[in-house]
Scaffold this active site. Structure first.
Site, PDB file in Angstrom:
ATOM      1  N   CYS A  89      36.452  41.317  35.266  1.00 15.48           N
ATOM      2  CA  CYS A  89      36.711  41.673  33.873  1.00 15.48           C
ATOM      3  C   CYS A  89      38.222  41.833  33.704  1.00 15.48           C
ATOM      4  O   CYS A  89      38.987  41.136  34.362  1.00 15.48           O
ATOM      5  CB  CYS A  89      35.901  42.897  33.445  1.00 15.48           C
ATOM      6  SG  CYS A  89      36.062  44.348  34.489  1.00 15.48           S
ATOM      7  N   ALA A  90      38.641  42.745  32.861  1.00 18.45           N
ATOM      8  CA  ALA A  90      40.051  42.819  32.476  1.00 18.45           C
ATOM      9  C   ALA A  90      40.969  43.392  33.559  1.00 18.45           C
ATOM     10  O   ALA A  90      41.968  42.787  33.918  1.00 18.45           O
ATOM     11  CB  ALA A  90      40.202  43.629  31.195  1.00 18.45           C
TER      12      ALA A  90
END
Length: 132
Positions: A89-90
């Site tokens: 993810c981020a």
């Protein structure tokens, strides 16, 4: 109210500290280890970006699939069972990748999580792709 500097002890431990960290290391992958693995055995890896389509379009790891976490369960049949799925993810504080990894593990997939997400990947200068 508990002071902010007090450590709360869990009432029961299912894992020892050693067991926890052994398991954690077995199921996490550093950006450096992933890059090396992709260079040698890319056919054995499926990269899964669980961020939004907008974030994916802005930058993603080469060859990554984009299935936002909210859509994961309905799209499990599109994922390969014969590859290791590496979720990301981020960044380090984003919880989407570990949640996706847990769901995939529950469904019988071989899965690992990219430590630090795409942010750490990019900080190392590793390649990303962008959607036009």
């Amino acid at each position: 109210m508990t002071p902010s500097n007090t450590v709360l002890e869990p009432k029961t431990l299912e894992l020892t500290n050693v067991q926890y960290f052994q398991a954690k290391l077995a199921f996490e992958m550093t950006p450096w280890a992933l890059k090396a693995l992709l260079e040698k055995k890319a056919e054995e890896i499926c990269l899964l970006d669980v961020r939004s389509p907008e974030a994916f379009a802005a930058a993603h790891l080469p060859t990554a699939l984009n299935i936002p976490l909210a859509d994961l369960v309905s799209k499990l049949n599109t994922l390969p069972k014969n590859k290791t799925i590496v979720t990301y993810c981020a960044n380090l504080t984003c919880a989407l990748a570990p949640k996706a990894a847990l769901e995939l593990a529950r469904k019988g997939f071989k899965v690992q999580e990219l430590m630090g997400g795409i942010a750490t990947w990019q900080e190392q200068g590793f390649p990303v792709e962008k959607k036009a």
